[in-house]
Design a protein around this motif. Sequence first.
Motif, mmCIF file in Angstrom:
data_model
loop_
_atom_site.group_PDB
_atom_site.id
_atom_site.type_symbol
_atom_site.label_atom_id
_atom_site.label_comp_id
_atom_site.label_asym_id
_atom_site.label_seq_id
_atom_site.Cartn_x
_atom_site.Cartn_y
_atom_site.Cartn_z
ATOM 1 N N ALA A 109 -4.495 -7.547 -18.316
ATOM 2 C CA ALA A 109 -5.267 -7.419 -17.086
ATOM 3 C C ALA A 109 -5.821 -6.009 -16.945
ATOM 4 O O ALA A 109 -5.116 -5.032 -17.190
ATOM 5 C CB ALA A 109 -4.391 -7.771 -15.893
ATOM 6 N N LEU A 110 -7.063 -5.921 -16.536
ATOM 7 C CA LEU A 110 -7.696 -4.628 -16.295
ATOM 8 C C LEU A 110 -6.943 -3.863 -15.213
ATOM 9 O O LEU A 110 -6.766 -2.645 -15.309
ATOM 10 C CB LEU A 110 -9.159 -4.838 -15.901
ATOM 11 N N GLN A 111 -6.457 -4.567 -14.212
ATOM 12 C CA GLN A 111 -5.694 -3.926 -13.142
ATOM 13 C C GLN A 111 -4.430 -3.275 -13.697
ATOM 14 O O GLN A 111 -4.047 -2.181 -13.261
ATOM 15 C CB GLN A 111 -5.337 -4.951 -12.067
ATOM 16 N N GLU A 112 -3.778 -3.918 -14.648
ATOM 17 C CA GLU A 112 -2.581 -3.335 -15.267
ATOM 18 C C GLU A 112 -2.928 -2.037 -15.991
ATOM 19 O O GLU A 112 -2.194 -1.046 -15.900
ATOM 20 C CB GLU A 112 -1.968 -4.327 -16.252
ATOM 21 N N GLU A 113 -4.050 -2.026 -16.691
ATOM 22 C CA GLU A 113 -4.474 -0.816 -17.410
ATOM 23 C C GLU A 113 -4.809 0.305 -16.430
ATOM 24 O O GLU A 113 -4.466 1.466 -16.662
ATOM 25 C CB GLU A 113 -5.667 -1.118 -18.319
ATOM 26 N N LEU A 114 -5.460 -0.034 -15.321
ATOM 27 C CA LEU A 114 -5.766 0.966 -14.308
ATOM 28 C C LEU A 114 -4.478 1.534 -13.718
ATOM 29 O O LEU A 114 -4.368 2.740 -13.485
ATOM 30 C CB LEU A 114 -6.640 0.347 -13.220
ATOM 31 N N GLY A 115 -3.490 0.676 -13.517
ATOM 32 C CA GLY A 115 -2.187 1.132 -13.036
ATOM 33 C C GLY A 115 -1.518 2.083 -14.010
ATOM 34 O O GLY A 115 -0.884 3.064 -13.598
ATOM 35 N N GLU A 139 -10.373 -3.034 -22.503
ATOM 36 C CA GLU A 139 -10.382 -4.196 -21.613
ATOM 37 C C GLU A 139 -11.741 -4.371 -20.939
ATOM 38 O O GLU A 139 -12.233 -5.485 -20.818
ATOM 39 C CB GLU A 139 -9.280 -4.077 -20.558
ATOM 40 N N ARG A 150 -14.249 -7.534 -21.310
ATOM 41 C CA ARG A 150 -14.630 -8.309 -20.130
ATOM 42 C C ARG A 150 -16.116 -8.234 -19.820
ATOM 43 O O ARG A 150 -16.729 -9.225 -19.446
ATOM 44 C CB ARG A 150 -13.835 -7.821 -18.928
ATOM 45 N N MET A 170 -7.858 0.948 -21.257
ATOM 46 C CA MET A 170 -8.648 0.445 -20.141
ATOM 47 C C MET A 170 -10.091 0.197 -20.595
ATOM 48 O O MET A 170 -10.689 -0.842 -20.267
ATOM 49 C CB MET A 170 -8.617 1.438 -18.979
ATOM 50 N N ASN A 183 0.841 -1.188 0.000
ATOM 51 C CA ASN A 183 0.000 0.000 0.000
ATOM 52 C C ASN A 183 0.881 1.245 0.000
ATOM 53 O O ASN A 183 1.836 1.333 0.758
ATOM 54 C CB ASN A 183 -0.904 0.024 1.243
#
Length: 113
Positions: free
Chosen positions: A61-67, A43, A47, A40, A2
């Motif tokens: 991964a959607l999380q990778e795009e958000l990052g 993706e 999905r 993003m 975090n």
Amino acid sequence: MNYTTEEIQKRVDDYISQFKEGYFSPLSLQARLTEEVGEMAREINHRYGEKPKKNTEQDKALQEELGDVLFVLTCFANSLDMDLSDAFEQSMNKIETRDKNRWTRKNGGNNDE
């Protein structure tokens, strides 16, 4: 792991500061942010939407795009010497005031409170 927004901004700045080029201009960062948000969205559409991926398309991964979006937003804030925590606080204050009675509360309370 975090991170606080301060730690995120410092980590990005430490990375970007290694290079002579430094941060992109605000216009270039806006273009890059638009590109990342588009990736993003693609993706999300694959999905949750009606457009499945082609067999030849790599699964991202959607999380990778958000990052990626967060990284570019952080570059934007750093390049303009803005604090992400301050920006977030301003936004939340606006939303909590403007939209405080807009939605149905889970606790069954009156929206007029």
